[in-house]
Write a protein that holds these residues in place. Structure first.
Motif, mmCIF file in Angstrom:
data_model
loop_
_atom_site.group_PDB
_atom_site.id
_atom_site.type_symbol
_atom_site.label_atom_id
_atom_site.label_comp_id
_atom_site.label_asym_id
_atom_site.label_seq_id
_atom_site.Cartn_x
_atom_site.Cartn_y
_atom_site.Cartn_z
ATOM 1 N N UNK A 62 75.031 -7.249 30.746
ATOM 2 C CA UNK A 62 75.557 -6.497 29.610
ATOM 3 C C UNK A 62 74.424 -6.282 28.613
ATOM 4 N N UNK A 63 74.103 -5.010 28.342
ATOM 5 C CA UNK A 63 73.159 -4.679 27.279
ATOM 6 C C UNK A 63 73.915 -4.725 25.962
ATOM 7 N N UNK A 64 73.266 -5.294 24.943
ATOM 8 C CA UNK A 64 73.896 -5.468 23.641
ATOM 9 C C UNK A 64 72.969 -4.897 22.571
ATOM 10 N N UNK A 65 73.539 -4.116 21.655
ATOM 11 C CA UNK A 65 72.759 -3.578 20.539
ATOM 12 C C UNK A 65 72.337 -4.713 19.625
ATOM 13 N N UNK A 66 71.048 -4.746 19.272
ATOM 14 C CA UNK A 66 70.562 -5.773 18.360
ATOM 15 C C UNK A 66 71.166 -5.606 16.968
ATOM 16 N N UNK A 67 71.438 -4.366 16.569
ATOM 17 C CA UNK A 67 71.991 -4.087 15.236
ATOM 18 C C UNK A 67 73.500 -4.295 15.167
ATOM 19 N N UNK A 68 74.208 -4.021 16.250
ATOM 20 C CA UNK A 68 75.665 -4.130 16.266
ATOM 21 C C UNK A 68 76.095 -4.783 17.575
ATOM 22 N N UNK A 69 76.260 -6.106 17.585
ATOM 23 C CA UNK A 69 76.612 -6.813 18.823
ATOM 24 C C UNK A 69 77.927 -6.350 19.447
#
Length: 153
Positions: A62-69
């Motif tokens: 799962x790729x996760x946005x660093x700014x918005x988990x």
């Protein structure tokens, strides 16, 4: 409204300053994938990665946005062909979007070639619409820059 057709193949060729076996391992070793996969601004938590790198095996993460988990992009692909240190071929299906009768299938083919003491990879992935192909290209190139750093290139 424009009817966009997903028929464009993304092709990226890149040379890494590392032997083919090391580059291949970076694509199948969960600890390494957690260090480089995903464009800048995204990460892949190690505990989300599960890889069985063999024909019939799988790749899940799962790729996760660093700014918005809360912004995530799961990957759940099946390997259709694997030749250690040479080739990874896989496919992933998504449920159809409203109005489509068939699931959407995405393929990826990743070839590893000796280039002296370096490695040339050829990535083919699709099908994409023109717009999404450009975003995917940017994402892969960003990820590959992170891979260069991991490999010490």
């Amino acid at each position: 409204m424009t009817n966009t057709v997903a028929n464009k193949e993304l092709v990226i060729t890149r040379i890494f300053d590392a032997p083919r076996e090391l580059v291949y391992q970076a694509f199948v070793d969960p600890d390494q994938i957690a260090q480089w996969f995903g464009p800048v601004g995204f990460s892949v938590p190690r505990d989300t990665i599960d890889i069985d790198a063999r024909t019939g095996g799988h790749q899940r993460m799962v790729m996760v946005s660093d700014d918005d988990p809360n912004m995530t992009s799961p990957v759940d692909a099946r390997f259709t062909e694997v030749i250690e240190n040479e080739l990874l071929v896989g496919a992933e299906e998504w449920d159809p979007t409203p109005g489509e009768a068939e699931p959407v299938a995405m393929y990826m083919r990743l070839e590893f070639h000796d280039e002296g003491d370096k490695t040339r990879i050829v990535l083919r992935q699709g099908p994409y619409t023109e717009e999404v192909e450009g975003m995917a290209r940017e994402g892969w190139n960003s990820s590959f820059t992170k891979l260069d750093n991991l490999l010490g290139s």
